[in-house]
Scaffold this motif. Sequence first.
Motif, PDB file in Angstrom:
ATOM      1  N   ILE A  59       0.774  -1.311  -0.110  1.00 31.34           N
ATOM      2  CA  ILE A  59      -0.138  -0.010   0.067  1.00 31.34           C
ATOM      3  C   ILE A  59       0.784   1.303   0.135  1.00 31.34           C
ATOM      4  O   ILE A  59       0.737   2.308  -0.754  1.00 31.34           O
ATOM      5  CB  ILE A  59      -0.971  -0.057   1.302  1.00 31.34           C
ATOM      6  N   VAL A  60       1.946   1.312   0.768  1.00 29.52           N
ATOM      7  CA  VAL A  60       2.812   2.472   0.974  1.00 29.52           C
ATOM      8  C   VAL A  60       3.431   2.568  -0.553  1.00 29.52           C
ATOM      9  O   VAL A  60       3.635   3.720  -0.897  1.00 29.52           O
ATOM     10  CB  VAL A  60       4.030   2.169   1.860  1.00 29.52           C
ATOM     11  N   GLN A  61       4.070   1.399  -1.101  1.00 28.33           N
ATOM     12  CA  GLN A  61       4.577   1.796  -2.469  1.00 28.33           C
ATOM     13  C   GLN A  61       3.554   2.275  -3.409  1.00 28.33           C
ATOM     14  O   GLN A  61       3.998   3.111  -4.364  1.00 28.33           O
ATOM     15  CB  GLN A  61       5.262   0.258  -2.960  1.00 28.33           C
ATOM     16  N   ALA A  62       2.408   1.634  -3.428  1.00 33.20           N
ATOM     17  CA  ALA A  62       1.263   2.164  -4.369  1.00 33.20           C
ATOM     18  C   ALA A  62       1.099   3.767  -4.157  1.00 33.20           C
ATOM     19  O   ALA A  62       1.055   4.515  -5.241  1.00 33.20           O
ATOM     20  CB  ALA A  62       0.124   1.503  -4.160  1.00 33.20           C
ATOM     21  N   TYR A  63       0.790   3.969  -2.853  1.00 30.71           N
ATOM     22  CA  TYR A  63       0.582   5.388  -2.645  1.00 30.71           C
ATOM     23  C   TYR A  63       1.709   6.196  -3.119  1.00 30.71           C
ATOM     24  O   TYR A  63       1.359   7.263  -3.824  1.00 30.71           O
ATOM     25  CB  TYR A  63       0.265   5.672  -1.049  1.00 30.71           C
ATOM     26  N   GLU A  64       2.873   6.010  -2.956  1.00 28.69           N
ATOM     27  CA  GLU A  64       3.969   6.849  -3.333  1.00 28.69           C
ATOM     28  C   GLU A  64       3.928   6.991  -4.889  1.00 28.69           C
ATOM     29  O   GLU A  64       4.336   8.014  -5.161  1.00 28.69           O
ATOM     30  CB  GLU A  64       5.078   6.190  -2.646  1.00 28.69           C
ATOM     31  N   GLY A  65       3.574   5.756  -5.518  1.00 27.08           N
ATOM     32  CA  GLY A  65       3.422   5.836  -7.000  1.00 27.08           C
ATOM     33  C   GLY A  65       2.591   6.977  -7.556  1.00 27.08           C
ATOM     34  O   GLY A  65       2.625   7.258  -8.518  1.00 27.08           O
ATOM     35  N   PHE A  66       1.406   7.135  -6.801  1.00 23.97           N
ATOM     36  CA  PHE A  66       0.384   8.091  -6.865  1.00 23.97           C
ATOM     37  C   PHE A  66       1.236   9.417  -7.352  1.00 23.97           C
ATOM     38  O   PHE A  66       0.935  10.299  -8.138  1.00 23.97           O
ATOM     39  CB  PHE A  66      -0.432   8.380  -5.830  1.00 23.97           C
ATOM     40  N   HIS A  67       2.254   9.876  -6.560  1.00 18.21           N
ATOM     41  CA  HIS A  67       3.062  10.936  -6.552  1.00 18.21           C
ATOM     42  C   HIS A  67       4.316  10.989  -7.509  1.00 18.21           C
ATOM     43  O   HIS A  67       4.685  11.810  -7.885  1.00 18.21           O
ATOM     44  CB  HIS A  67       3.309  11.502  -5.129  1.00 18.21           C
ATOM     45  N   ARG A  68       4.801   9.698  -7.687  1.00 16.92           N
ATOM     46  CA  ARG A  68       5.993   9.406  -8.523  1.00 16.92           C
ATOM     47  C   ARG A  68       5.628   9.243 -10.067  1.00 16.92           C
ATOM     48  O   ARG A  68       6.476   9.629 -10.764  1.00 16.92           O
ATOM     49  CB  ARG A  68       6.759   8.343  -7.775  1.00 16.92           C
ATOM     50  N   ASP A  69       4.787   8.630 -10.197  1.00 14.32           N
ATOM     51  CA  ASP A  69       4.562   8.019 -11.434  1.00 14.32           C
ATOM     52  C   ASP A  69       3.546   8.868 -12.326  1.00 14.32           C
ATOM     53  O   ASP A  69       2.560   9.630 -12.062  1.00 14.32           O
ATOM     54  CB  ASP A  69       3.819   6.585 -11.478  1.00 14.32           C
ATOM     55  N   ASP A  70       4.219   9.308 -13.674  1.00 12.58           N
ATOM     56  CA  ASP A  70       3.389  10.315 -14.376  1.00 12.58           C
ATOM     57  C   ASP A  70       2.396   9.473 -15.547  1.00 12.58           C
ATOM     58  O   ASP A  70       2.870   9.342 -16.581  1.00 12.58           O
ATOM     59  CB  ASP A  70       4.294  11.058 -15.200  1.00 12.58           C
ATOM     60  N   ILE A  71       1.426   9.191 -14.986  1.00  9.94           N
ATOM     61  CA  ILE A  71       0.198   8.630 -15.616  1.00  9.94           C
ATOM     62  C   ILE A  71      -0.202   9.430 -16.883  1.00  9.94           C
ATOM     63  O   ILE A  71      -0.588   8.902 -18.057  1.00  9.94           O
ATOM     64  CB  ILE A  71      -0.828   8.068 -14.795  1.00  9.94           C
TER      65      ILE A  71
END
Length: 279
Positions: free
Chosen positions: A193-205
């Motif tokens: 969950i932490v990695q996915a949440y961090e991905g919300f802010h790191r990954d440029d969808i």
Amino acid sequence: MTASTFLYGANVQANGIRQHYLRYGGERQDGRPPIVLIPGITSPAVTWGFVAERFGQQFDTYVLDVRGRGLSESGPHLDYGIDACADDVNAFIAALGLSDCILIGHSMGARFAIRAAVRGEGKGLRQLVLIDPPVSGPGRRPYPSGLPWYVDSIRQSLTGMDADAMRAFCPTWTEEQLRLRAEWLHTCYEPAIVQAYEGFHRDDIHADLPKLPVPALLIVAGRGGVIQPEDEAEIISLQPAIRIARVPNAGHMIPWDDLDGFLAAFGDSLGIQLPGPFA
């Protein structure tokens, strides 16, 4: 009362991991496409059962436990980033021999669906349905819900949690919804969950949107606060062919707030000719 459309739960080895799913409805002879549904960040497949029951009346429907949630493989040995999870989706579709799918993702699952479509070049897909995906990313405003909301509820669920305790985190949900989330939240692996949440802010969808290989529908929560009008305008500028439907009286968990409104937005906007209303 309408009979349940639930068929079974099962596991499949795909993308090198055990992926668990629930199936509703079953194979159809009318040419209607199968549905593959990817839930959000802390939603095991079973929590989408009330939606899948309705889809199952008219579609062969598969709800996936994303890695690190529910009964799918979990643990510190796995990568929980967007690319790995997107590849899970494509491998799942291939392993089950599905084709011409409507791929539906909610929140985090919508971001995974976008990346899966691009990485898989649309193989096995007919259309995407993106339900209120986070539009955060590098240089963008943060996702409205803070990480502690997820972590605190997961840690409490690990020690045992009832509906009353869950109500502090989800005050508008029904007793049945609260009980189900309290029962299953402990299966959400905190590092995932932490990695996915961090991905919300790191990954440029947003960079993926111009590359979408199949038609897409964006369903926006009228009261969610996740997607604002300016976000819709940007999404249209990046992917002019996308359709947008709004469910005015729903928050981010759209089917929980207005299931009939969600189903109407889904069917009407995709132009799917339904033989009758969902019962």
